[in-house]
Design an enzyme around this catalytic site. Structure first.
Site, PDB file in Angstrom:
ATOM      1  N   ASP A 167      41.823  26.986  41.399  1.00 21.91           N
ATOM      2  CA  ASP A 167      41.744  27.278  42.794  1.00 21.91           C
ATOM      3  C   ASP A 167      42.228  26.198  43.727  1.00 21.91           C
ATOM      4  OD1 ASP A 167      40.153  29.475  42.579  1.00 21.91           O
ATOM      5  OD2 ASP A 167      38.116  28.835  42.728  1.00 21.91           O
ATOM      6  N   GLU A 222      41.851  28.907  36.741  1.00 20.32           N
ATOM      7  CA  GLU A 222      40.768  28.391  36.469  1.00 20.32           C
ATOM      8  C   GLU A 222      39.954  29.242  35.893  1.00 20.32           C
ATOM      9  OE1 GLU A 222      37.170  26.858  39.689  1.00 20.32           O
ATOM     10  OE2 GLU A 222      39.320  26.515  40.074  1.00 20.32           O
ATOM     11  N   TYR A 264      40.402  33.210  50.554  1.00 15.72           N
ATOM     12  CA  TYR A 264      39.870  32.155  49.628  1.00 15.72           C
ATOM     13  C   TYR A 264      38.622  31.836  50.390  1.00 15.72           C
ATOM     14  CZ  TYR A 264      39.200  27.841  47.157  1.00 15.72           C
ATOM     15  OH  TYR A 264      38.714  26.718  46.380  1.00 15.72           O
TER      16      TYR A 264
END
Length: 695
Positions: free
Chosen positions: A105, A9, A303
């Site tokens: 992601d 990303e 995350y």
């Protein structure tokens, strides 16, 4: 040699992945080596096309052209990212690329970013999916060892498309409808507008609130002070006071002491982390997300965009090691009675587990981290230690008595074992918590006992209004919005998602519907006049939190194949068509929309009032050219902003003293006085006065 094309990303994430995969050869827009090509997106490379792409008539906003609901949605590559898109397109069509891996992601938006590039480039090569919760080298290696089939995430992509297209349909149509009807730009959003409505409703309650006096009779005894119910009139309280004073004693109706416990908090998901960081550190939701995202990319935390507050069953064995590293980062220790199992529950983990420090966190030099990142990292480490600590044990004493037919009460609370609350030694006294010293030793008291009243009095008080939202409380309200109408079994409730709530708040601030007010530590989110007026004219269907929360739940069901994407989009389209067909303009809207500007001072050119607007301070006379723009080149050259306070000084005294100005050329700081004058046509002119007597 066949290559696996890996698309991340962001460039920073691509570099971390490339390092692990052994891609050491830098190329134009990608890295190569070891049978891999690693490239990156730069946010959304491909976006939904603007309405005028479908028909040139949409260049002008007219109600009669609404609703705009494309049969087939068109996409376009953004002008700023065309170069990188061409790099990706060329890579996707290279003959030596036989497989494409989505390493964006691991969530709904990451899936959307990759798939739009893949589809726009008309690629049909086999897709793989990297799905990881940590950017540590070992997690990346494990992820590539167990790459998923990209088609397993087709429904996630479908839900992402529904969200994007629903937001486009609602935003484009509602914004154009209300803007054209009311003659000014009024941005409307599927999640943004209900969030704004929450703040408007809160401020309406605050303004409508009228403080009321109340009176409480307090009886002082050797055991503690007992209070009566609240009386609205002083005389009524005085009558009871006289009676109790004459009686001189209180009959005990209840005297009990119970041991209670407060369990340790769960680990952080993104929303709870944002709330805690706002409460403890004063950070906005967006700042906290940015700091945590950076920590994730530096391989220090897991995350961030998660709505889970637990870890998976297979992580239990790694917990002792993580706890030891969290101790090192935070400089704190959990309480002795640890219950690791309390943070483990695979059934409560959706796409990603809770936010925790990674196994490599102890290798980082915390002194090199920016202050914001360091504070958030310590917050995350501390929460892990708290979550595995014992409960806080306290004793709560309740004393009740009766005198002259009225009930009197007192409560006391004393901590026996602070448990998890002793980890960071944070005192969190709530307004309604019983006082630690309010009740003495009641072990010898029994029902029917009489105790002497040493003294009695009347205590006066006033009811208080609710407070404006802070970032913490607005995030909580967004999370809970519509929960009364949402089924208990629903996995996700509220407005938006953990990943989008910060950007929604920031957009409301940026477009002038909400402003931050307050001191440095506590900022309140208060709707502007424009924001309040928008909610006044917007129908319930658009500002309804429950309906928007229901849509979020349906998007989740689309992911799980329990709800049709076509049905979801049909509902959005029908709602927008009904809005356009049935909405009637609010009467006297012109008066309603016009804000009541308070004058800051007199115009030095014509003598009329100068008022503040969003972009500056302007003379009220339309034919007068006097204007002090907030975005001001002269003040920029001094490294200063033309604030409301400075504008008021310039208007009242013709000058304003500025401290610690900084030269853009030399970087040196200095104090000076700005002097205001006007030209013949009314345009403002500024000079600097460095004389010692300048004020």
């Amino acid at each position: 040699m066949a290559n696996n094309l890996v698309i991340a990303e962001k460039p920073s994430v691509a570099q971390s992945i490339a390092k692990v995969l052994g891609c050491n050869n830098k190329q134009d827009g990608y890295l190569s080596g070891g049978g891999y090509l690693v490239s990156w997106c730069v946010g959304h490379l491909v976006e939904l096309a603007e309405p005028e792409t479908y028909d040139s008539k949409y260049e002008t906003w007219k109600k009669e052209d609404l609703p705009i609901i494309p049969e087939e949605f068109k996409y376009q590559v953004t002008a700023a990212t065309r170069k990188q898109f061409k790099v990706l397109k060329d890579l996707l069509h290279r003959d030596d690329v036989d497989c494409v891996t989505n390493a964006c992601d691991a969530g709904r938006e990451g899936e959307l970013i990759f798939r739009l590039v893949y589809d726009e480039a008309k690629c049909n090569k086999p897709m793989k999916r990297l799905w990881i919760s940590s950017m540590e080298d070992e997690a990346i290696r494990d992820g590539f060892a167990g790459l998923k089939d990209g088609q397993e995430y087709d429904r996630l992509y479908e839900a992402a498309l529904c969200r994007e297209r629903a937001d486009w349909i609602v935003g484009i149509n509602a914004t154009r409808l209300f803007s054209s009807l009311y003659g000014q730009t009024l941005n409307v959003g599927r999640v943004m507008t209900p969030t704004l409505a929450l703040t408007v409703a809160r401020e309406a309650k605050i303004r409508a609130f009228r403080p009321e006096d109340f009176y409480t009779v307090i009886l002082e005894t050797d055991i503690g002070d007992l209070g009566s119910k609240r009386f609205s009139g002083r005389e009524e309280a005085k009558e009871l006071l006289i009676k109790c004073t004459l009686a001189g004693k209180l009959t005990i109706t209840k005297a009990e002491k119970k041991e209670k416990q407060e369990k340790a908090p769960a680990l952080f998901d993104l929303t709870s982390l944002q709330r805690e960081a706002n409460k403890r550190l004063g950070y906005t939701a967006q700042q906290t997300l940015d700091y945590t995202q950076s920590l994730y990319e530096k391989k220090l935390v897991s995350y961030p965009r998660t709505d889970s507050r637990y870890l998976t069953d297979d992580m239990e064995a790694t917990l002792p090691n993580l706890i030891a590293k969290a101790e090192k980062v935070s400089g704190l220790k959990p309480t002795e009675a640890r219950d690791h199992h309390c943070v483990i529950n695979s059934k409560k983990v959706t796409d990603h587990h809770a936010i925790i420090p990674t196994a490599s966190v102890d290798k980082a030099d915390l002194s090199e981290l920016p202050n914001g990142e360091r504070e958030v990292l310590r917050l995350i480490a501390t929460r892990l230690l708290e979550a595995v600590s014992s409960s806080c044990i306290y004793a709560e004493a309740v004393l009740e008595g009766e005198c002259e037919g009225e009930r009197f009460t007192a409560k006391g609370k004393s901590v026996i074992d602070p448990g998890w609350k002793g980890v960071a030694k944070i005192s969190e006294k709530k307004k309604d918590d019983p006082d630690d010293t309010a009740v003495g030793d009641i072990s010898s008291l029994h029902e029917g006992d009489e105790i002497k009243i040493a003294q009695a009095g009347v205590k006066a008080g006033k009811t208080t209004p609710p407070k404006s939202y802070t970032e913490d409380t607005l995030l909580s309200a967004m999370e809970k919005a519509g929960s009364d109408e949402t089924p208990d079994e629903a996995e996700r409730k509220g407005l938006g998602t953990p990943a989008t709530r910060a950007s929604i708040i920031e957009k409301l601030v940026r477009i002038g519907f909400i402003e931050r007010k307050g001191d440095k530590k506590t900022k309140y989110l208060v709707p502007t006049h424009k924001g309040e007026m928008l909610i006044t004219v917007i129908p319930e269907a658009i500002q309804s939190a429950s309906m928007t929360a229901e849509w979020e739940q349906k998007l989740l069901e689309v992911e799980k194949e329990s709800y049709s994407a076509d049905q979801f989009m049909d509902e959005i389209g029908s709602m927008v068509k009904e809005l356009v067909d049935t909405y009637e303009i609010v009467q006297d809207a012109e008066v309603l929309m016009k804000p009541a500007y308070a004058p800051l001072g007199k115009c030095p050119h014509c003598g009329a009032d100068v008022i503040e607007k969003s972009k500056g301070f302007f003379c009220e006379k339309k034919d007068c050219k006097f204007a002090l723009w907030k975005d001001n080149r002269f003040f920029d050259s001094l490294s200063k902003k033309l604030t409301k306070q400075v504008a008021e000084q310039l208007l009242s005294r013709g000058r304003a003293k500025l401290k610690k100005c900084r030269s853009v050329k030399t970087g040196k700081t200095y104090d000076t006085t700005v002097v205001l004058s006007v030209s013949d046509n009314g345009a403002p002119q500024f000079t600097l006065d460095f004389s010692k007597g300048a004020k």
